[in-house]
Design a protein around this motif. Structure first.
Motif, mmCIF file in Angstrom:
data_model
loop_
_atom_site.group_PDB
_atom_site.id
_atom_site.type_symbol
_atom_site.label_atom_id
_atom_site.label_comp_id
_atom_site.label_asym_id
_atom_site.label_seq_id
_atom_site.Cartn_x
_atom_site.Cartn_y
_atom_site.Cartn_z
ATOM 1 N N ALA A 71 -45.654 -57.876 101.225
ATOM 2 C CA ALA A 71 -44.714 -58.353 99.863
ATOM 3 C C ALA A 71 -45.419 -58.156 98.289
ATOM 4 O O ALA A 71 -44.515 -57.003 97.675
ATOM 5 N N GLN A 72 -46.552 -58.657 98.656
ATOM 6 C CA GLN A 72 -47.026 -58.284 97.253
ATOM 7 C C GLN A 72 -47.652 -56.847 96.669
ATOM 8 O O GLN A 72 -47.332 -56.505 95.479
ATOM 9 N N MET A 73 -48.262 -56.750 97.947
ATOM 10 C CA MET A 73 -48.323 -54.701 97.025
ATOM 11 C C MET A 73 -46.797 -54.424 96.804
ATOM 12 O O MET A 73 -46.988 -53.102 95.357
ATOM 13 N N GLY A 74 -45.678 -54.257 97.488
ATOM 14 C CA GLY A 74 -44.450 -54.001 96.333
ATOM 15 C C GLY A 74 -44.382 -54.376 95.306
ATOM 16 O O GLY A 74 -44.102 -53.359 94.795
ATOM 17 N N ASP A 75 -44.278 -55.619 94.824
ATOM 18 C CA ASP A 75 -44.540 -56.151 93.477
ATOM 19 C C ASP A 75 -45.202 -55.278 93.061
ATOM 20 O O ASP A 75 -45.163 -55.035 91.658
ATOM 21 N N LEU A 76 -46.620 -54.904 93.085
ATOM 22 C CA LEU A 76 -47.446 -54.543 92.572
ATOM 23 C C LEU A 76 -46.862 -53.169 91.493
ATOM 24 O O LEU A 76 -47.668 -52.892 91.084
ATOM 25 N N TRP A 77 -46.516 -52.438 92.672
ATOM 26 C CA TRP A 77 -46.024 -51.178 93.010
ATOM 27 C C TRP A 77 -45.096 -51.416 91.905
ATOM 28 O O TRP A 77 -45.114 -50.521 91.155
ATOM 29 N N HIS A 78 -44.254 -51.765 91.925
ATOM 30 C CA HIS A 78 -43.447 -52.421 90.566
ATOM 31 C C HIS A 78 -43.799 -52.341 89.325
ATOM 32 O O HIS A 78 -42.681 -51.731 88.764
ATOM 33 N N GLU A 79 -44.283 -53.108 89.940
ATOM 34 C CA GLU A 79 -44.624 -53.524 88.234
ATOM 35 C C GLU A 79 -45.952 -52.769 87.416
ATOM 36 O O GLU A 79 -46.606 -52.762 86.708
ATOM 37 N N GLY A 80 -46.408 -50.964 88.471
ATOM 38 C CA GLY A 80 -46.942 -50.390 87.664
ATOM 39 C C GLY A 80 -48.523 -50.760 87.799
ATOM 40 O O GLY A 80 -49.270 -50.205 87.588
ATOM 41 N N GLN A 81 -48.730 -51.666 88.932
ATOM 42 C CA GLN A 81 -50.610 -52.101 88.783
ATOM 43 C C GLN A 81 -51.062 -51.584 90.269
ATOM 44 O O GLN A 81 -52.152 -51.621 90.898
ATOM 45 N N ALA A 82 -50.423 -50.161 91.089
ATOM 46 C CA ALA A 82 -50.815 -49.709 92.367
ATOM 47 C C ALA A 82 -50.544 -48.697 92.415
ATOM 48 O O ALA A 82 -48.353 -48.742 92.423
ATOM 49 N N SER A 83 -50.651 -47.584 92.413
ATOM 50 C CA SER A 83 -49.880 -46.269 92.445
ATOM 51 C C SER A 83 -48.995 -46.409 93.505
ATOM 52 O O SER A 83 -49.284 -46.975 94.670
ATOM 53 N N THR A 84 -48.051 -45.484 93.973
ATOM 54 C CA THR A 84 -46.597 -44.750 95.003
ATOM 55 C C THR A 84 -48.191 -44.725 96.199
ATOM 56 O O THR A 84 -47.875 -44.857 96.523
ATOM 57 N N THR A 85 -49.263 -44.182 95.972
ATOM 58 C CA THR A 85 -50.451 -43.340 97.135
ATOM 59 C C THR A 85 -50.759 -44.689 97.654
ATOM 60 O O THR A 85 -50.366 -44.654 99.168
ATOM 61 N N ALA A 86 -51.392 -45.766 96.754
ATOM 62 C CA ALA A 86 -51.763 -47.215 97.712
ATOM 63 C C ALA A 86 -50.681 -47.367 98.599
ATOM 64 O O ALA A 86 -50.963 -48.714 99.090
ATOM 65 N N GLU A 87 -49.499 -48.059 97.492
ATOM 66 C CA GLU A 87 -48.665 -49.168 98.061
ATOM 67 C C GLU A 87 -47.836 -48.265 99.551
ATOM 68 O O GLU A 87 -47.638 -48.550 100.116
ATOM 69 N N HIS A 88 -47.993 -46.695 99.978
ATOM 70 C CA HIS A 88 -47.517 -45.789 100.696
ATOM 71 C C HIS A 88 -48.504 -46.084 102.187
ATOM 72 O O HIS A 88 -48.232 -46.677 102.997
ATOM 73 N N PHE A 89 -49.948 -46.562 101.776
ATOM 74 C CA PHE A 89 -51.067 -46.155 102.194
ATOM 75 C C PHE A 89 -50.686 -47.660 102.523
ATOM 76 O O PHE A 89 -50.685 -47.563 104.349
ATOM 77 N N ALA A 90 -50.473 -48.718 101.883
ATOM 78 C CA ALA A 90 -50.649 -50.232 102.254
ATOM 79 C C ALA A 90 -49.746 -50.657 103.296
ATOM 80 O O ALA A 90 -49.486 -51.075 104.161
ATOM 81 N N SER A 91 -48.309 -50.123 102.859
ATOM 82 C CA SER A 91 -47.181 -50.675 103.745
ATOM 83 C C SER A 91 -47.174 -49.862 105.550
ATOM 84 O O SER A 91 -47.261 -50.373 106.219
ATOM 85 N N ASN A 92 -47.701 -48.492 104.907
ATOM 86 C CA ASN A 92 -47.638 -48.256 107.086
ATOM 87 C C ASN A 92 -48.868 -48.506 107.745
ATOM 88 O O ASN A 92 -48.828 -48.512 108.785
ATOM 89 N N TYR A 93 -49.955 -48.981 106.293
ATOM 90 C CA TYR A 93 -50.837 -49.817 107.436
ATOM 91 C C TYR A 93 -50.444 -51.515 108.005
ATOM 92 O O TYR A 93 -50.508 -51.859 108.983
#
Length: 336
Positions: A153-175
């Motif tokens: 959930a926090q990784m998703g928030d970081l992505w929405h806030e522009g603090q995590a790249s789309t690539t990082a969010e996809h990697f983290a979510s899949n992991y």
């Protein structure tokens, strides 16, 4: 190495620290990461050291580890097992449940921060080590609910806030999803019992909360079947009449997927007897509670744990084998 009996003190086994960590792993079946976690976080043991700094364990240490492993296998957390050990050795009262909970939350927050940092750096090995240590200290359910789910959930928030790249969010979510799937698959599916079917509302792809419920139900020995994301209305009734579940659970996280959830509820309600109960939940119903008034079913609560508790109590009712005979719940179950 032979299995040693539990001991009351180190002095009861007159054995110097001569066993290296590999020997202890072989004797106890614990991983090296688990040993380090128990020592570092809880002070379970204070092993000796070689001149080069390598850990050395005594026969007493090994007996203690075997005893602790057995208690954890019986359902205690490592902190509870250690408190019990301390109590048996010294007559000291075990640490209170409140203090244990505080320790657990502090450790979970630290673990979540470390896990997020590893995932943002695409460091899968480091993320694996963080989770391995967490599993050594906490139960599977606790790690899933208080570490894996909040990290996602926090990784998703970081992505929405522009603090995590789309690539990082996809990697983290899949992991994290893979890890959660592994935990779920490790729980054997019961051979019998009323079937509970879970799925996401049509057009809804956010499945984390529902996966947690599925995990909790499996861990409690309930017969749950997970349909996954985006359950379509078409052919739904045909499939449910074939499967004959006692309970259908649909989750929605977005406002735009609520109508589809409601449609599935109405379709379930219109099934010919014997029909299952219909229950629902999801983040959108926590954010906008008024939406619950338009859903023809049982609201399961505002968390995966609360939902699992509700479901467990529901199917544990003496009337639960009859839940799908007339489509009505037992007394005291509120249905809209």
């Amino acid at each position: 190495m032979q299995q040693l009996e539990p001991v009351q003190s180190r002095g009861e086994l007159d054995s110097p620290p001569i066993y290296n960590i590999k020997a202890v792993v072989e004797a106890t079946g614990l991983t090296a990461a688990t040993l380090r976690a128990w020592e570092r976080r809880y002070g379970a043991l204070t092993p000796g050291r070689t001149e080069s700094g390598y850990r050395l364990y005594s026969a007493s240490d090994i007996a203690t580890l075997q005893w602790l492993k057995q208690r954890v296998g019986e359902g205690l957390s490592i902190s509870q097992a250690l408190a019990l050990l301390t109590h048996s050795r010294k007559g000291v009262q075990p640490q209170s449940a409140v203090d244990r909970r505080a320790d657990s939350w502090q450790g979970m927050h630290e673990g979540r921060d470390a896990l997020l940092k590893a995932l943002l750096l695409f460091d899968e090995s480091r993320a694996d080590r963080v989770l391995e240590e967490a599993f050594a200290v906490y139960s599977l359910e606790s790690v899933a609910e208080h570490l894996v789910a909040p990290a996602m959930a926090q990784m998703g928030d970081l992505w929405h806030e522009g603090q995590a790249s789309t690539t990082a969010e996809h990697f983290a979510s899949n992991y994290l999803r893979r890890k959660l799937d592994t935990i779920i698959n490790a729980a054997p599916r019961p051979a019998g019992g009323g079937l509970i079917v879970l799925g996401c509302a049509p057009g809804d792809w956010h499945e984390l909360g529902l996966q947690l419920i599925h995990l909790f139900l499996r861990r409690r020995g309930l017969n749950s079947l997970y349909l996954g994301q985006n359950v379509p209305v078409a052919q739904f009734i045909e499939e449910m009449e074939r499967l004959r579940p006692v309970l259908v659970i649909i989750a929605a996280t977005l406002l735009e997927t609520v109508p589809g959830l409601a449609a599935l509820g109405e379709a379930t309600k219109a099934m010919r007897p014997p029909r299952p109960l219909f229950a629902y939940g999801g983040r959108i119903f926590n954010v906008q509670p008024a939406l619950r008034d338009g859903i023809p079913g049982i609201f399961l609560g505002e968390s995966a744990r609360a939902a699992a508790d509700y479901i467990s109590a529901l199917v544990a009712e003496p009337t639960s084998p009859k839940l799908n005979t007339n489509g009505t719940p037992p007394p005291n179950i509120r249905v809209r």
